[in-house]
Design a protein around this motif. Structure first.
Motif, short mmCIF file in Angstrom:
data_model
loop_
_atom_site.label_atom_id
_atom_site.label_comp_id
_atom_site.label_asym_id
_atom_site.label_seq_id
_atom_site.Cartn_x
_atom_site.Cartn_y
_atom_site.Cartn_z
N VAL A 4 -3.03 4.24 -2.46
CA VAL A 4 -4.22 4.35 -1.62
C VAL A 4 -4.70 5.80 -1.56
N GLU A 14 -4.52 3.86 8.76
CA GLU A 14 -4.17 2.98 7.64
C GLU A 14 -2.78 2.39 7.81
N LYS A 55 0.85 -1.19 0.00
CA LYS A 55 0.00 0.00 0.00
C LYS A 55 0.89 1.24 0.00
#
Lengths: 215, 215
Positions: free
Chosen positions: A113, A145, A86
């Motif tokens: 992301v 996140e 990510k």
């Protein structure tokens, strides 16, 4: 400790090239290759290639060469291309947007992301599936996140400050496009893409060629 | 023959970094520097730096160090940054546009004269002062204009073909962003920016760090 800890950065830098050429061999329908064939494709010497691959256990058999698909998978595993990453991009200007839209990363599972910027004209826009967010939301975002890699595409005047903020929020891998080296602790890995340095090498060789011509 | 012909590519690749740091010293108002100070800034050893600069005649005086401005000017001259370069960009997608809009090349006089693409939606648009032209006009354009450097930002499927066309039209310096090595004659200099290879090195080190953590 892992064996790979001792591998020199020069070797690591050649692995993606082997990986790329093995992919081309696969596309051509070839199952077997040799250090000599890889040498012709990559421009590195055959002994260099054998030495590089021996760092990881060899993969080849004397006189039989390498199994293309197996070697490619092994290199992918070494480079971590069998995993998913990510990514966030800081700075949604031209370079940041180009990275967000770049389709060349197909080999591995990279997901952009979000992008972050301070320009109100950009905030709220989407690049593929990623939203450009307000840079002021960065810390809060990183608290929630789990991000593997941060790409810095800011002006160089703020790149160090941005990098420090990222590291404070737990980021350990930075891909830096700002034309300034980052001073980072040892536990952070930074890969720099200094476009200027590559262009300046080109002008050097261009001028050398022109000098020769006029001699 | 020029002395610089024998300089190794690794040295040439370090010069832009010295140039960049000398610029930072200038901004800080410093007139003198040493190989030791440059070593701290660049991460190369002081003896490496002295050796590199000795290739071009030294520029320093034992015990007195280097004159910052003079050394910077000399490196600029070696790299050809005292000249003006006309550039075209083939492929006006994200990367091509990012290069056209990049403001980081301020140190030298690079002018993006035109971009070329086959996408009718892009043809006719302007990036700064450069127009996006039809790729079919490339040869005619190169017959008239004197272009120093061509930047390839096309998909990799056409990069080799584009490069050959450029060389046929007299181009001798190519900055290649397509993720595929170009097969070119010796008299053409190619600098590759393989974004994938840089990203894959990053994932390698990122995974090494994670392995260590979990050991």
């Amino acid at each position: 400790m892992n064996n790979n800890d001792k591998i020199s950065p020069a070797v690591i830098r050649r692995l993606p090239k082997y990986y790329r050429y093995l992919g081309e061999l696969t596309k051509m329908g070839l199952n077997k290759t040799s250090s000599r064939e890889l040498s012709e494709m990559t421009g590195f010497s055959a002994s260099q290639i054998r030495q590089d691959l021996n760092n990881f256990g060899g993969f080849g058999q004397q006189g039989f060469g390498y199994d293309v698909e197996n070697l490619r998978n092994e290199i992918a595993r070494i480079l971590g291309l069998d995993k998913k990453y990510k990514i966030i991009i800081i700075g949604a200007g031209n370079i940041g947007q180009a990275i967000a839209n770049y389709t060349g990363f197909y080999e591995a599972d990279y997901e952009v992301v979000a992008l972050f910027d301070k320009n109100p004209k950009l905030i709220g826009m989407s690049m593929r599936n990623a939203l450009i967010k307000d840079i002021d939301e960065l810390e809060e975002f990183l608290n929630v996140e789990n991000i593997d890699i941060a790409v810095i595409c800011t002006p160089k005047s703020v790149s160090q400050q941005v990098a420090e903020q990222l590291v404070q929020c737990g980021i350990r891998a930075i891909w830096n496009f700002a034309p300034k080296d980052l001073k980072m602790p040892d536990y952070v890995h930074v890969e720099n893409v200094h476009l200027n340095e590559s262009l300046f090498s080109l002008t050097y060789y261009y001028n050398q060629m022109n000098k020769k011509k006029s001699e």
